[in-house]
Scaffold this active site. Structure first.
Site, PDB file in Angstrom:
ATOM      1  N   ASP A  45       0.870  -1.169   0.000  1.00 33.74           N
ATOM      2  CA  ASP A  45       0.000   0.000   0.000  1.00 33.74           C
ATOM      3  C   ASP A  45       0.910   1.222   0.000  1.00 33.74           C
ATOM      4  OD1 ASP A  45      -1.719   2.078   0.435  1.00 33.74           O
ATOM      5  OD2 ASP A  45      -2.671   1.230   2.231  1.00 33.74           O
ATOM      6  N   SER A  98       0.540  12.802 -15.582  1.00 31.90           N
ATOM      7  CA  SER A  98      -0.757  13.063 -16.203  1.00 31.90           C
ATOM      8  C   SER A  98      -0.729  14.391 -16.937  1.00 31.90           C
ATOM      9  CB  SER A  98      -1.858  13.096 -15.147  1.00 31.90           C
ATOM     10  OG  SER A  98      -3.086  13.550 -15.690  1.00 31.90           O
ATOM     11  N   TYR A 125      -6.023  16.099  -7.189  1.00 30.77           N
ATOM     12  CA  TYR A 125      -5.323  15.265  -8.172  1.00 30.77           C
ATOM     13  C   TYR A 125      -4.393  16.137  -9.021  1.00 30.77           C
ATOM     14  CZ  TYR A 125      -4.685  12.003 -12.105  1.00 30.77           C
ATOM     15  OH  TYR A 125      -4.161  11.185 -13.074  1.00 30.77           O
ATOM     16  N   LYS A 128      -0.217  15.841  -9.299  1.00 40.02           N
ATOM     17  CA  LYS A 128       0.444  15.579 -10.573  1.00 40.02           C
ATOM     18  C   LYS A 128       1.403  16.708 -10.960  1.00 40.02           C
ATOM     19  CE  LYS A 128      -1.128  11.500 -11.364  1.00 40.02           C
ATOM     20  NZ  LYS A 128      -0.199  10.337 -11.376  1.00 40.02           N
TER      21      LYS A 128
END
Length: 256
Positions: A64, A146, A164, A168
């Protein structure tokens, strides 16, 4: 790819999506894959189907990446089993629908996104580099970034992935920092590349809480996970002295 045959590659988030396709491609090209994921049994399931002369072997370990202890345990196991590695693909990543300035109590979601997409990448890179350097051979760190790590956009109505974007953008900066650290160390055997896909048709949006991911992909041009895997394989075909520091891949019709 021939020069990497027989080498060992660690791939995080290897149980599905982009990670799975990268692993399959590596195996078919004779690269041994050590897949890390919270669902290691899925790695073994597809790995057992990719067998043949000249193919790489697949190994899986539960990890994890939101937990530093889990990462350290995984790389301790890797060192005990294989001593060294040559390639790291930081692929593990998640998307959560949330607003930084919203009314929802989303502290746990925010932490999970940051810990998976950024903290996990940094800690895995730190642990992996030690084993790559130990090999005294050529190595590669590939960060699956991304399009969202370079530009702010909101492609899906009702789906806010503001955190997010932040993680990134951090990956973009960190990839360049690692590259320059290697130069300062006079280590020209290890390369760092950030790959930034546009919209990829995976389970990412469904897990993020998008109400209708199927309709989303029907309305937004997207590429496939294997397209990203092909880009990763291309990187491994380049000469050792060539470092493609940033590679962007998206559908020809994607607007953002």
């Amino acid at each position: 790819m021939e020069k990497w045959r027989g080498k060992f590659a660690v791939i995080t988030g290897a149980s599905a999506g982009i990670g799975e396709e990268i692993a399959k491609d590596f195996l078919k090209n004779g690269i041994n894959v050590i897949g890390l994921a919270r669902r290691p049994e899925l790695i073994l399931q597809y790995g057992e189907k990719i067998v043949g002369e000249g193919y790489g072997k697949v190994y899986a370990h539960k990890c994890d990446v939101t937990s530093l202890e889990s990462i350290k345990d995984a790389f301790k196991w890797i060192e005990e089993q294989f001593e060294v590695i040559h390639i790291l693909v930081n692929n593990a990543g998640i998307l959560k629908s949330l607003k930084i300035l919203g009314d929802e109590d989303c502290g746990d979601k925010i932490n999970e996104v940051i810990q998976t997409n950024f903290n996990g990448l940094v800690h895995c890179s730190h642990e992996a580099y030690r084993l790559i350097k130990k090999s005294e051979d050529y190595g590669f760190i590939i960060n699956i970034n991304s399009n969202a790590g370079h530009r702010i956009f909101f492609p899906a109505p009702g789906l806010s992935h503001n955190v997010y974007h932040g993680t990134k953008f951090a990956v973009t900066a960190t990839s360049e920092i690692m590259r320059q650290e290697l130069i300062m160390q006079e280590n020209d055997k290890v390369r760092v590349t950030s790959i930034s896909p546009g919209v990829v048709n995976t389970e990412l949006f469904a897990k993020a809480g998008h109400a209708s991911p199927t309709n989303f992909y029907g309305n937004v041009p997207s590429i496939k996970a294997e397209d990203v895997a092909n880009a990763v394989s291309y990187l491994l075909t380049t000469p050792y002295y060539v470092n493609i520091t940033e590679l962007t891949i998206k559908h020809v019709s994607q607007k953002f």
